[in-house]
Structures are given as C-alpha cells and as structure tokens.
Scaffold this motif. Sequence first.
Motif, mmCIF file in Angstrom:
data_model
loop_
_atom_site.group_PDB
_atom_site.id
_atom_site.type_symbol
_atom_site.label_atom_id
_atom_site.label_comp_id
_atom_site.label_asym_id
_atom_site.label_seq_id
_atom_site.Cartn_x
_atom_site.Cartn_y
_atom_site.Cartn_z
ATOM 1 N N PRO A 152 0.818 -1.214 0.000
ATOM 2 C CA PRO A 152 0.000 0.000 0.000
ATOM 3 C C PRO A 152 0.858 1.273 0.000
ATOM 4 N N ARG A 211 11.306 1.182 -0.855
ATOM 5 C CA ARG A 211 11.155 0.728 -2.229
ATOM 6 C C ARG A 211 11.977 -0.523 -2.559
ATOM 7 N N SER A 231 1.966 4.786 -7.109
ATOM 8 C CA SER A 231 2.136 5.633 -8.289
ATOM 9 C C SER A 231 2.148 4.784 -9.564
ATOM 10 N N LEU A 253 -3.517 2.620 -9.408
ATOM 11 C CA LEU A 253 -2.468 3.624 -9.625
ATOM 12 C C LEU A 253 -3.012 5.056 -9.560
ATOM 13 N N CYS A 286 -5.906 9.558 -4.608
ATOM 14 C CA CYS A 286 -5.814 9.109 -5.993
ATOM 15 C C CYS A 286 -7.039 9.535 -6.789
ATOM 16 N N GLU A 386 -0.246 14.166 -12.255
ATOM 17 C CA GLU A 386 -0.804 14.062 -10.903
ATOM 18 C C GLU A 386 0.079 14.869 -9.945
HETATM 19 P P1 NAD Z 1 4.707 4.965 -4.528
HETATM 20 O O1 NAD Z 1 4.436 4.281 -5.804
HETATM 21 O O2 NAD Z 1 5.942 5.753 -4.392
HETATM 22 O O3 NAD Z 1 4.759 3.882 -3.334
HETATM 23 C C1 NAD Z 1 3.667 3.040 -3.032
HETATM 24 C C2 NAD Z 1 4.171 1.824 -2.271
HETATM 25 O O4 NAD Z 1 4.985 1.031 -3.128
HETATM 26 C C3 NAD Z 1 5.061 2.136 -1.075
HETATM 27 O O5 NAD Z 1 4.838 1.148 -0.099
HETATM 28 C C4 NAD Z 1 6.469 2.007 -1.657
HETATM 29 O O6 NAD Z 1 7.436 1.722 -0.662
HETATM 30 C C5 NAD Z 1 6.293 0.861 -2.615
HETATM 31 N N1 NAD Z 1 7.134 0.837 -3.800
HETATM 32 C C6 NAD Z 1 7.572 1.870 -4.560
HETATM 33 N N2 NAD Z 1 8.259 1.420 -5.623
HETATM 34 C C7 NAD Z 1 8.240 0.063 -5.555
HETATM 35 C C8 NAD Z 1 8.767 -0.986 -6.375
HETATM 36 N N3 NAD Z 1 9.440 -0.735 -7.495
HETATM 37 N N4 NAD Z 1 8.537 -2.268 -5.999
HETATM 38 C C9 NAD Z 1 7.840 -2.552 -4.888
HETATM 39 N N5 NAD Z 1 7.328 -1.602 -4.063
HETATM 40 C C10 NAD Z 1 7.523 -0.308 -4.400
HETATM 41 O O7 NAD Z 1 3.413 5.838 -4.214
HETATM 42 P P2 NAD Z 1 3.124 6.795 -2.959
HETATM 43 O O8 NAD Z 1 3.831 8.092 -3.157
HETATM 44 O O9 NAD Z 1 3.367 6.065 -1.688
HETATM 45 O O10 NAD Z 1 1.533 6.991 -3.099
HETATM 46 C C11 NAD Z 1 0.942 7.925 -3.908
HETATM 47 C C12 NAD Z 1 0.452 7.315 -5.200
HETATM 48 O O11 NAD Z 1 -0.486 6.268 -4.918
HETATM 49 C C13 NAD Z 1 -0.303 8.289 -6.067
HETATM 50 O O12 NAD Z 1 0.102 8.139 -7.400
HETATM 51 C C14 NAD Z 1 -1.768 7.869 -5.902
HETATM 52 O O13 NAD Z 1 -2.593 8.235 -6.960
HETATM 53 C C15 NAD Z 1 -1.633 6.414 -5.755
HETATM 54 N N6 NAD Z 1 -2.834 5.843 -5.105
HETATM 55 C C16 NAD Z 1 -3.704 5.124 -5.873
HETATM 56 C C17 NAD Z 1 -4.866 4.604 -5.293
HETATM 57 C C18 NAD Z 1 -5.839 3.794 -6.109
HETATM 58 O O14 NAD Z 1 -6.647 3.096 -5.522
HETATM 59 N N7 NAD Z 1 -5.807 3.839 -7.427
HETATM 60 C C19 NAD Z 1 -5.137 4.826 -3.946
HETATM 61 C C20 NAD Z 1 -4.223 5.576 -3.198
HETATM 62 C C21 NAD Z 1 -3.064 6.071 -3.793
#
Ligand code: NAD
Length: 484
Positions: A152, A211, A231, A253, A286, A386
């Motif tokens: 998440p 990450r 993201s 996403l 999101c 975004e």
């Molecule tokens: P992020 O992608 O940076 O990180 C999300 C999660 O993934 C974190 O736990 C992070 O540690 C992990 N992560 C990052 N890169 C990874 C990789 N290569 N492999 C495995 N894990 C990895 O996103 P964020 O900044 O934490 O959250 C914001 C984003 O989430 C926004 O783009 C938002 O729109 C999206 N979001 C989408 C929804 C939806 O339901 N569509 C809901 C909430 C947030």
Amino acid sequence: MTLDRDAFFIGGEWAAPASDQLLQVVSPHSEEVVARVPEGTAADIDAAVAAARTAFDEGPWPRMTPAERIAVVEAFSGLYAANLEQMAGLITTEMGSPTSFSNLAQSPAPWMQIEAFLAVAREFPWEEARTGALGSDVIVRHEPVGVVAAIPPWNVPQFTIMSKLVPALLAGCTVVVKPAPESPLDPYLMAELLQEAGVPPGVVNIVAAGREAGAHLVAHPGVDKVAFTGSTAAGRAIGAVCGEQLKRVSLELGGKSAAIVLDDADLGPTMEGLKFVALMNSGQACVAQTRILASRSNYDAVVDALAETVSAMTVGDPADPATEIGPMVAQRQQERVEKYIALGQEEGARVVTGGLGMPDGLDRGWYVRPTVFADVDNGMRIAQEEIFGPVLSVIPYDDVDDAVRIANDSDYGLAGTVWTSDAEAGLDVARRVRTGTYGVNTYTMDFAAPFGGFKASGVGREFGPEGLAQYTEVKSIYTPLPEG
Ligand code: NAD
C-alpha cells in the motif's frame, strides 16, 4: 505513551528485525520525530515470505471452509470497529491527514470494507456444479491464489491495506503486507487485532520497508500474487516484473480526474461537493478531481465560487478537528507541489487563490497554500500530471461533448463526477467518461461495487465480488457423462 516499536509481525510472533536500520516517523506538522520503528530489509522480507509460504502450504487457513474463515474475519471486524478512533489517530500522527478526514475515512472506510467483503463472501460461489456442454457436470471451484504481497501507499494506508488483506483472507490466501515507510504505525495496531481475532500464525505478516525491499518482495519466488496501490511509475515497474514471472498482479495507480460542472448545477451544493472530491486528504488522494471543467458561458461564476470556497478553507494542524487542509506528508511532497504551482504560472495559468509560500499563520510544517488556477488549457502539465496536493485547475469547455472529450483527454482513467440538476443528463455524461468509477452529484464510494482504473490508472478491480475474485484461481473439475 511511546509509539516506538522494535519488532515485525512475522509467523504470528513479534520477530526481531534482521538489521538495526530504523524508520523515523516525522510529524508533518511539527517536523519532529514522533516514533522509531524497524525498517525492513531483504532478509526480513525473506522471513515474512517463508512464514506466509509455510502457512499456505502446510497451515490450516487455506484448508478451512469459507464459513470458518468468515467467522474469524467477523471477529476481526468487531475488534476493528472498537478501535476506529485509535486507528484514525495513528494515521493523523504519522502522515498528517486532517483528523476530520481520518475520522470520516481513514479508519471507518476500512471497517466498512471488511463488512462489505464479508457480505460478498457469504454469497460467493466458492464451489458450484454446472451442467457442461457435453452434458456432464463440471465442478467450478474458486481456490486461493496463494501467497499475496500487499503493497500500500501512505496516503490512505489502512484503506489500501484492507482492500487487499480482507479478500485475500476470505479466499484462503496468506499475506505479506509491506506498509510504506511514511505510515508504519497503523499496521501494528492492525496486527494486534488480527492476532486477537484468532488469525493463525503466518497467515498475515507485516514488514514496513522502502522501495528496495518492496522490489525484493515483488520479485520473490515465494510470492504468487502482488496487489499494489501507488504511483503509476512504480506500478509499471511492478507490472513488468510480474509479467516476466507470470505472477498474478493487480495495480491501483494514479489519477487526474475531472469534475464536470454543467450549466444547470446549483453552485452552492456543487462547491460543497467539490471541496470534498477535489481536496479530500489535503489533495493527497488518488481519486481527487483536480480538473474542474466549467462551460465558457459559466466560467467566471465557477472560478469565483471556487476561489471563494477554497480561500475560506481552514489550513493547519491536522490534529485540530476544525482543520480542512493539513500538511503534505513529507518535505519532498511539499517541494513537489510548490514546483507544480510555479510550473502552472510559467505555463500561463492564472492563480486566483493560493500560490507559492506558506499559508498565513504557519511558519513550520510541510504546508502549501491551497491553490486554484484559472485559464488552464488541458494540454498544460498541471492539467495532465498528478500533483497530489491541494492544487486545482479550472478548464473551460464549449459544450457537453467538449467537456466529455476533455475529461477523457488524460492518460489516467480513475474517477470523476458531474454536477447538474438533471439526473438523466448526469447519467449520460457518466456513461461516456472512461474511468473506473464516476459520481453524479456525489462521490461516495460504495464498497459493494468494484473500484479501479481504466488506462494508466491500473489493472484489475478491488471491492465487490470482482475484488474478491482477484484472490482466487478458478479450477474446473470434469466428471463422467451420465450412463445411458
Ligand atoms: P509509490 O508508488 O511511491 O509507493 C507506493 C508503495 O509502493 C510504497 O509502499 C512504496 O514503498 C512501494 N514501492 C515503490 N516502488 C516500488 C517498487 N518498485 N517495488 C515494490 N514496491 C515499491 O506511491 P506513494 O507516493 O506512496 O503513493 C501515492 C500514489 O499512490 C499516487 O500516485 C496515488 O494516486 C496512488 N494511489 C492510488 C490509489 C488507487 O486506488 N488507485 C489509492 C491511493 C493512492
């Protein structure tokens, strides 16, 4: 009471971390460290996957009947309901969500999800006999997909954990949850509630990490399915790994959703609605509808009403119940949002409220000024990318067809709304916008209905029977033709 922790939840126990690496949880309001917890490394992830693997391959959980698992999740739901306030408080502390939003959504919505998934599971066709095309019965079974990696983001941490954890549990899967490093506190309370509810050892394992450890989890051969929210950039990378390994994957996403204001909309209630759909969670959502589409003939009225509404919002300490907009989660997020405010000005958009700099009366914390841009063209970067903060773009349209075209002119396809006094006209627009969810004069999510993205907003659906099915493999068992 300290919020510090020194262990991970692995194999039903509080397990010592493999390294002495720590995550510092910093208050986005005070900029002070409020807790220290272990940071997971590849070795911790390995231990968590091993526990989940053993629980899946040898443990009771996948072999229990759906009714037996439902009973355990019901117990969890009851415990969760008794801890909503504490859960909301932890989330406000760690990532700065305004208390008003935390008490409305950060913990009540996850609890509503649990209840909605329970209702789906009670009716789900776990095993059914169908008459096949050859005349004999075919037994169609939904079996658990296996070990699930649930990843998440920090913005709605419990919301995005529960949408994966609960259907996975009900289906008979075992799970490794990797919370985001910004929001590692709420999962500790969740772990205690799961333990108390009687979830067997190894069925849920939790390792907060960054990450790199997340990527290690995704690629781990012991994982059968990855359920990710975050993201679009990270989602692409995760999807590529899962594609290579033929692992099941669901991706929730980013978005850049549009709220369409039709000319017959009553601007009073519309502005109240937009305040929520565009700026919930300080714009860190999101589904935030940050493109506001107004007709050319009604444009000035919408811009003025929005500027008035947004400039009157209370910005400040997220712990204050009166606060409507809190700080950004981290300094890097504050800088990112400010970069987009500067970019909007460079692109020729007009700031009608907000702009660069700290909000009045605040001299620390990762705050930005809630900002409304007018004269925005949908091709500008502020209208396409975004931002994930309280920055809105008001975009003019010629007629309803043009509004639908602009709404659809986006790489994303997550959410949207239309505001109108004509419900039929609203439904017509709703059917034409290419997004996974849409609201007519509202955007109240219904957890009985599927949620997810078109286009770059994701793959797969959460919630409802569709969301539960994502945690199952479907098996057909053939039986002999009847004699004679
Ligand atoms: P992020 O992608 O940076 O990180 C999300 C999660 O993934 C974190 O736990 C992070 O540690 C992990 N992560 C990052 N890169 C990874 C990789 N290569 N492999 C495995 N894990 C990895 O996103 P964020 O900044 O934490 O959250 C914001 C984003 O989430 C926004 O783009 C938002 O729109 C999206 N979001 C989408 C929804 C939806 O339901 N569509 C809901 C909430 C947030």
